[in-house]
Scaffold this motif. Structure first.
Motif, short mmCIF file in Angstrom:
data_model
loop_
_atom_site.label_atom_id
_atom_site.label_comp_id
_atom_site.label_asym_id
_atom_site.label_seq_id
_atom_site.Cartn_x
_atom_site.Cartn_y
_atom_site.Cartn_z
N GLN A 59 12.11 147.84 25.53
CA GLN A 59 11.83 147.60 24.12
C GLN A 59 11.59 146.11 23.85
O GLN A 59 10.68 145.76 23.08
CB GLN A 59 13.01 148.11 23.28
N HIS A 60 12.39 145.25 24.48
CA HIS A 60 12.17 143.81 24.30
C HIS A 60 10.82 143.39 24.91
O HIS A 60 10.13 142.54 24.35
CB HIS A 60 13.30 143.01 24.96
N ALA A 61 10.46 143.98 26.04
CA ALA A 61 9.18 143.67 26.68
C ALA A 61 8.02 144.06 25.77
O ALA A 61 7.02 143.32 25.66
CB ALA A 61 9.08 144.39 28.02
N LYS A 62 8.13 145.19 25.11
CA LYS A 62 7.07 145.62 24.18
C LYS A 62 6.90 144.59 23.06
O LYS A 62 5.78 144.29 22.65
CB LYS A 62 7.42 147.00 23.60
N ALA A 63 8.04 144.07 22.58
CA ALA A 63 7.98 143.08 21.51
C ALA A 63 7.33 141.78 21.99
O ALA A 63 6.54 141.16 21.28
CB ALA A 63 9.38 142.81 20.97
N ILE A 64 7.66 141.38 23.22
CA ILE A 64 7.10 140.14 23.77
C ILE A 64 5.60 140.30 24.04
O ILE A 64 4.79 139.41 23.72
CB ILE A 64 7.83 139.76 25.08
N LEU A 65 5.22 141.45 24.62
CA LEU A 65 3.82 141.68 24.98
C LEU A 65 2.97 142.05 23.77
O LEU A 65 1.74 141.93 23.81
CB LEU A 65 3.73 142.79 26.03
N GLY A 66 3.63 142.55 22.72
CA GLY A 66 2.87 143.00 21.56
C GLY A 66 2.07 144.25 21.85
O GLY A 66 0.98 144.45 21.31
N MET A 67 2.61 145.10 22.70
CA MET A 67 1.89 146.31 23.13
C MET A 67 2.89 147.32 23.67
O MET A 67 4.07 147.02 23.86
CB MET A 67 0.88 145.97 24.22
N GLY A 68 2.41 148.52 23.92
CA GLY A 68 3.26 149.57 24.48
C GLY A 68 2.92 149.83 25.94
O GLY A 68 2.18 149.08 26.57
N PHE A 69 3.48 150.92 26.46
CA PHE A 69 3.24 151.32 27.84
C PHE A 69 2.68 152.74 27.85
O PHE A 69 3.03 153.56 26.99
CB PHE A 69 4.53 151.25 28.66
N LEU A 70 1.85 153.02 28.82
CA LEU A 70 1.22 154.32 28.91
C LEU A 70 2.26 155.43 29.06
O LEU A 70 2.15 156.49 28.45
CB LEU A 70 0.24 154.36 30.09
N ASN A 71 3.29 155.17 29.87
CA ASN A 71 4.37 156.15 30.08
C ASN A 71 5.68 155.40 30.02
O ASN A 71 6.13 154.80 31.00
CB ASN A 71 4.20 156.85 31.43
N SER A 81 7.87 134.24 29.47
CA SER A 81 8.57 134.84 28.32
C SER A 81 9.40 136.03 28.76
O SER A 81 10.52 136.23 28.29
CB SER A 81 7.56 135.27 27.26
N LEU A 82 8.85 136.84 29.65
CA LEU A 82 9.59 137.99 30.15
C LEU A 82 10.80 137.54 30.97
O LEU A 82 11.89 138.12 30.88
CB LEU A 82 8.69 138.89 31.00
N ARG A 83 10.62 136.50 31.79
CA ARG A 83 11.74 135.96 32.58
C ARG A 83 12.88 135.51 31.66
O ARG A 83 14.05 135.77 31.93
CB ARG A 83 11.29 134.77 33.42
N GLU A 103 12.73 123.64 20.44
CA GLU A 103 14.02 123.80 19.76
C GLU A 103 15.17 123.76 20.77
O GLU A 103 16.22 123.17 20.50
CB GLU A 103 14.03 125.13 19.01
N ALA A 104 14.95 124.38 21.95
CA ALA A 104 15.98 124.39 22.99
C ALA A 104 16.25 122.98 23.50
O ALA A 104 17.41 122.58 23.69
CB ALA A 104 15.56 125.31 24.14
N PRO A 158 16.70 131.06 26.33
CA PRO A 158 16.86 132.51 26.09
C PRO A 158 17.90 132.83 25.03
O PRO A 158 17.82 133.86 24.36
CB PRO A 158 17.26 133.06 27.46
N ALA A 159 18.89 131.94 24.87
CA ALA A 159 19.90 132.16 23.82
C ALA A 159 19.23 132.13 22.45
O ALA A 159 19.55 132.94 21.57
CB ALA A 159 21.00 131.12 23.93
N LEU A 160 18.32 131.18 22.25
CA LEU A 160 17.58 131.12 20.99
C LEU A 160 16.68 132.33 20.82
O LEU A 160 16.53 132.87 19.71
CB LEU A 160 16.76 129.83 20.93
N TYR A 161 16.07 132.75 21.94
CA TYR A 161 15.22 133.96 21.87
C TYR A 161 16.06 135.16 21.42
O TYR A 161 15.64 135.93 20.55
CB TYR A 161 14.60 134.24 23.25
N ARG A 162 17.24 135.31 22.01
CA ARG A 162 18.10 136.43 21.63
C ARG A 162 18.51 136.33 20.16
O ARG A 162 18.57 137.33 19.45
CB ARG A 162 19.34 136.46 22.53
N LYS A 163 18.78 135.11 19.71
CA LYS A 163 19.18 134.92 18.31
C LYS A 163 18.04 135.28 17.38
O LYS A 163 18.22 136.00 16.39
CB LYS A 163 19.61 133.46 18.10
#
Length: 628
Positions: free
Chosen positions: A176-188, A227-229, A272-273, A308-313
């Motif tokens: 779900q987080h990956a979808k938000a980062i990529l701005g897209m979904g997955f085929l399956n 971003s995914l890392r 910001e970090a 990543p802490a800021l990303y999570r926030k």
């Protein structure tokens, strides 16, 4: 069980499960079992033991379909890839065939795995296990899921694997987080969730990769991969594993790469970090001169963690690590509180677990910059013969490597030295007492028991010295603005003075009694404080002669509160490596951002107050008037 879990278990949609619930209710009702829907738990079967047994016996009469050879091949291959080891009987059970059939078909399984450069080895007492490079094993599982002739059977295996079940919720979050980062979904989506779950499971079982040769080389993927890392840092500690997972997720994407706006937001978060990292280190520099060269790498790691802490926030992702938070609150409470207050001043509202991890980096920076100031000074006192003293000193020098060892000195010389110098510990082979430093009495021949005692005590000396130094610098900084007074934090009725106490456990219970009697603190909170001392030792002795004890916010505390107990006779505090204390400060910390620890530590760490606390005429009124 939640409806979503049932859907995953049977590889169907949530809608299909909901549509079938009425038939399930009717089937259960025939056997005097009811299906109930409970908030937070999902659907639950409720019945008497006999009715549940009757239902199970009925279900056992329903046979499973017979798998054809190709399907058995896939199931046995999946079974080996999912487990660290398996037996022929286990493979037979997974396929619903006899053990002999599984043995007969196994040569084809070996051939399939061999094409993936994977060998099957027979392990004595364990059964069958796979031997191959970790990347090959993972690739084989990816291929198996992609070309699977019986997806329902593989889903069944996954759903019954305990480790996969534990990892699946995290895999779903990652997707779900990956979808938000990529701005897209997955085929399956189910497919990619199972792949991610499998990788998490392999990592949990300590099957990790050793290189990142699989990383995308296309420069257009670099920012997305990073971003995914960053997102994956909260789930996976190894960088190579994060790269592998990020690459795997990218390979399953559909749609365009992130927009320019999204890339701009990522750049802003990086800035910001870096800014927040500088603010934290600069604030720490007020209490300790920071050696920029010595701690360069640690500061870099701090910045890498804050990103990543800021990303999570910003994405409302909660990091929960109660063990780490509790450990830091007990072993590095001063810098933990400093970190919390500094972040608040910077306008950043991190949850407690994030603050705990940041405090770990700041503790490392403080220690690494301390230099000679944090080196413990140990005075060696010996009234025995010269030969004995020389031998003992030689043994102590090897044992206390990294400490500043003074002596050996006679009793008179030691008293004269202490009038002019500060020491952190005195090791004596004879009767010797002083109020300025703890004394460890040892045998002149230094027995193993003595060695263990000295080691245990000395291991905590750098920490104790760091705590005292931090409190001292904190008091000096705050002195310019305002005084901290005991009465600002503790009511007069919550201060007690006693002549002596039979044990440190009794002292804690007695100190907490006023808070318990007023209903601010439960008895279990008091016992948890005692357990913490037994478990972690005497880290709570942050300033000379004073122990600051507390438990967690959920251990039985209704509001912020504090109490003080002062004993005219020293109390041996702690079960192991006991330290002499006269003061017990009980802290009831309900709101972690309002803890009074730093302020009280600066008061009880002040030299004039230490002298007053050691006087026989100490009174509750004197204590109430103390300030830093």
């Amino acid at each position: 069980m939640l409806i979503g879990d049932v859907a995953y278990r049977f590889h169907v949609s949530v809608r299909s499960v909901r549509n079938d619930l009425s038939q399930l209710e009717q089937f259960a009702h025939i056997h005097n079992v009811t299906l109930e829907r409970k908030r937070g738990k999902g659907i639950v079967l409720v019945g008497t033991p006999s009715s549940m047994q009757s239902l199970l016996r009925t279900l056992e009469t329903y046979g499973r379909r017979i798998l054809d050879p190709e399907e058995r091949l896939s199931v046995m291959t999946a079974s080996l890839l999912l487990r660290d080891s398996a037996t022929f009987q286990l493979l037979a059970n997974d396929c619903g065939v006899s053990r002999q059939t599984a043995i007969r078909d196994f040569s084809e399984v070996e051939a399939v795995l061999k094409n993936e450069c994977i060998s099957v080895v027979r392990c004595q007492g364990k059964g069958l296990a796979l031997e191959a490079d970790e990347l090959n094993i993972r690739h084989a599982f990816v291929q198996l899921l992609a070309d699977n002739p019986c997806p329902d059977c593989i889903s069944d295996l996954v759903a019954h694997d305990e480790d996969m079940c534990l990892c699946m919720p995290f895999a779903k979050e990652i997707v779900q987080h990956a979808k938000a980062i990529l701005g897209m979904g997955f085929l399956n989506e189910d497919y990619i969730e199972t792949l991610v779950c499998y990788i998490l499971c392999r990592i949990q079982r300590r099957h990790t990769i050793q290189s990142a040769s699989y990383e995308f080389e296309l420069s257009s993927n670099a920012e997305t991969l990073d971003s995914l890392r960053i997102m994956l840092e909260q789930y996976v500690s190894q960088r190579d594993e994060r790269t592998y997972l990020a690459t795997l997720i990218l390979s399953q994407r559909i749609g365009p790469f992130p927009s320019q706006r999204e890339r701009t937001e990522a750049d802003a978060m990086n800035g910001e970090a870096e800014k927040l990292s500088r603010q934290l280190v600069d604030a720490l520099g007020k209490y300790q001169q920071i050696d920029g060269v010595a701690v360069k790498d640690v500061i870099s790691m701090l910045t890498e963690h804050i990103r990543p802490a800021l990303y999570r926030k910003h994405n409302n992702i909660q990091l929960h690590d109660e063990n780490m938070e509790s450990y830091l609150r007990l072993t590095s409470p001063l810098i933990l509180e400093f970190t919390s207050s500094t972040l608040e001043e910077c306008g950043v509202d991190f949850p407690p677990s994030e603050i705990a991890y940041i405090a770990m980096y700041l503790t490392s920076i403080f220690e690494a910059s301390g230099g000679e100031d944090l080196v413990p000074t140990i005075l060696f006192v010996c009234s025995f013969g010269l030969a004995t003293s020389v031998l003992l000193k030689s043994r102590l020098e090897r044992l206390l490597f990294g400490c500043r060892l003074v002596g050996p000195k006679s009793l008179g010389e030691a008293e004269e030295y202490l009038r002019r110098n500060d020491v952190d510990l005195i090791i004596a082979t004879c009767e010797f007492s002083t109020s300025v430093a703890p004394v460890l009495r040892v045998n002149p021949m230094l027995t193993q028991v003595d060695i263990d005692r000295v080691k245990g005590y000395v291991n905590q000396l750098p920490y104790t010295k760091m705590s005292s130094q931090f409190v001292k610098h904190y008091a000096e900084q705050k002195h310019e603005k305002t005084f901290h007074r005991v009465t600002d934090y503790v009511f007069d009725d919550d201060i007690q003075v006693i002549d002596a106490c039979e044990s440190w456990q009794s002292a804690i219970r007695l100190a907490a009694m006023p808070l318990v009697q007023r209903g601010l603190m439960e008895s279990r909170y008091v016992e948890t404080m005692i357990h913490a001392v037994c478990e972690l030792g005497t880290y709570m002795v942050l300033t000379p002669g004073t122990a600051y004890v507390h438990a967690g916010v959920n251990d039985g505390i209704s509001d912020d509160c504090a109490a003080i107990l002062v004993s005219r006779s020293p109390i041996k505090f702690g079960s192991e490596n006991a330290k002499n204390v006269r003061v017990i400060v009980v802290l009831g910390i309900k709101h972690q951002d309002k803890s009074d620890l730093l302020a009280l530590a600066s008061i009880f760490g002040a030299s004039r107050n230490l002298e007053s606390l050691a006087r026989s005429d100490i009174s509750t009124k004197t204590i109430a008037l103390m300030h830093d």
